[in-house]
Design an enzyme around this catalytic site. Structure first.
Site, PDB file in Angstrom:
ATOM      1  N   LYS A   1       0.628  11.048   6.136  1.00 33.93           N
ATOM      2  CA  LYS A   1       0.905  10.289   7.086  1.00 33.93           C
ATOM      3  C   LYS A   1       1.319   9.047   6.104  1.00 33.93           C
ATOM      4  O   LYS A   1       2.178   8.330   6.484  1.00 33.93           O
ATOM      5  CB  LYS A   1      -0.527   9.692   7.513  1.00 33.93           C
ATOM      6  CG  LYS A   1      -0.451   8.080   7.988  1.00 33.93           C
ATOM      7  CD  LYS A   1      -2.014   7.775   8.633  1.00 33.93           C
ATOM      8  CE  LYS A   1      -2.871   7.655   7.936  1.00 33.93           C
ATOM      9  NZ  LYS A   1      -3.235   6.373   7.014  1.00 33.93           N
TER      10      LYS A   1
ATOM     11  N   LYS B   1       0.950  -1.263   0.025  1.00 32.48           N
ATOM     12  CA  LYS B   1       0.063   0.151  -0.055  1.00 32.48           C
ATOM     13  C   LYS B   1       0.874   1.108  -0.061  1.00 32.48           C
ATOM     14  O   LYS B   1       0.471   2.100  -0.576  1.00 32.48           O
ATOM     15  CB  LYS B   1      -0.913   0.195   1.378  1.00 32.48           C
ATOM     16  CG  LYS B   1      -1.536   1.159   1.478  1.00 32.48           C
ATOM     17  CD  LYS B   1      -2.520   1.797   0.603  1.00 32.48           C
ATOM     18  CE  LYS B   1      -3.498   3.187   0.850  1.00 32.48           C
ATOM     19  NZ  LYS B   1      -3.944   3.624   0.160  1.00 32.48           N
TER      20      LYS B   1
END
Ligand code: NAD
Length: 302
Positions: free
Chosen positions: A238, A169
């Site tokens: 993030k 991811k």
């Protein structure tokens, strides 16, 4: 199947709704009341804590906005770890491989299997059930939830090693983050030179510069200046920080990633964590003294 679902935000809500529509029985929890009520109206049951969800269901899914939220929900005092029935915790959030491993180890101590399952494809993908779902965990446990995950998207089994879905991811989101700022720089350069940004995007999308920012984000949220694509700058930053940490922990120094990371730190500083990540173009425009508009396109600010 009976599924607990925690975190009903931009991604979690449409994923939970699709699961209900596909015939699964959902018990849901969020710290906000509105999405819980909206899903109750569609047939879900509400619970008052992650623990209560884990008392009632064997399979608990979560889509949460921060590493701390995933850790607390999974392993905190009123967390999934304290539940009586739970067997597996499917984390659909992006938390990075180190946090995934930490949660895996803590849950493993109570015989709860962690299935890492971050997703890509945005709010539109969550609504249509076309997300890329990147799963890692024990294969037999993956098979137990495969059918449900197929309701939310195309499922890829990355491997049994805990956290490998997260590594996948982060590689993906590093590219997405890069596409957004690189396309912004390309279009700002053109506008500064007097080109029409709408024409530029059409050319790029017909040419070899095509990417997810030029294809999806510019036409929908940047050129109309709505900045409403549905992914917060704080979440993108993030992910970029996690990708840089991942590279560092592997002993890698990557030039493009570091430059992209620096740019995104400017975006979060100037536009704020709550801004939509398509606002990444704004500091680049500001530095160049142009604004990229939709039709006439070119508005010099000075
Ligand atoms: P969001 O902020 O819209 O939703 C998060 C939800 O979690 C909110 O409803 C919030 O109230 C709830 N929440 C927060 N803390 C909680 C807690 N302790 N207990 C219960 N509920 C809690 O975030 P999002 O955009 O839906 O993203 C969720 C995850 O999916 C993130 O990890 C993000 O990186 C990832 N993701 C997002 C997108 C996107 O396009 N938005 C795409 C792919 C992956």
């Amino acid at each position: 199947m009976d599924i607990g679902f925690i975190g009903l935000g931009k991604m979690g809500f449409p994923m939970a709704r699709r699961l209900i529509e596909a015939g699964h029985h959902l018990t849901v929890f969020d710290t906000r009341k509105e999405p819980v009520e909206a899903l109750r109206a569609l047939g879900a049951e509400a619970a008052s804590s992650p623990k209560e969800i884990a008392d009632r269901t064997e399979t608990v899914m979560a889509s949460l906005p921060s590493l701390q939220a995933s850790l607390d929900v999974a392993t905190g005092a009123a967390g999934v770890i304290e539940g009586k029935r739970v067997r597996r915790f499917v984390d659909l959030s992006t938390v990075g491989s180190q946090m995934a491993l930490r949660i895996h180890d803590l849950l493993g101590g109570r015989n709860i299997v962690q299935i890492d399952s971050p997703v890509s494809g945005g709010v539109a993908g969550a609504e249509k059930g076309t997300l890329a779902v990147m799963v890692s965990g024990p294969r037999a446990e993956f098979e137990a939830v495969r059918g449900a995950l197929e309701v939310i998207g195309k499922v890829f089994f990355i491997g049994e090693k805990p956290g490998s879905g997260q590594t996948m991811k982060l590689a993906n989101n590093f590219l997405s983050a890069t596409a957004m700022v690189a396309t912004s720089e390309a279009v700002v350069m053109g506008v500064k030179a007097g080109l029409d940004p709408k024409v530029m995007i059409d050319v790029i999308n017909a040419g070899s510069g095509l990417n997810t920012a030029s294809r999806d984000k510019f036409p929908r949220s940047v050129l109309p200046r709505s900045f409403d694509f549905g992914f917060a700058t704080g979440l993108m930053v993030k992910d970029v920080r996690l990708a840089l940490e991942e590279m560092k922990s592997l002993g890698l120094k990557m030039e493009v990633a570091e430059a992209v990371g620096r740019l995104w730190e400017v975006v979060i500083r100037d536009e704020g964590a709550e801004s939509d990540f398509t606002a990444a173009i704004k500091p680049i425009e500001k530095a160049a003294g142009v604004v990229v508009g939709e039709t006439t396109g070119i508005h010099a600010t000075k």
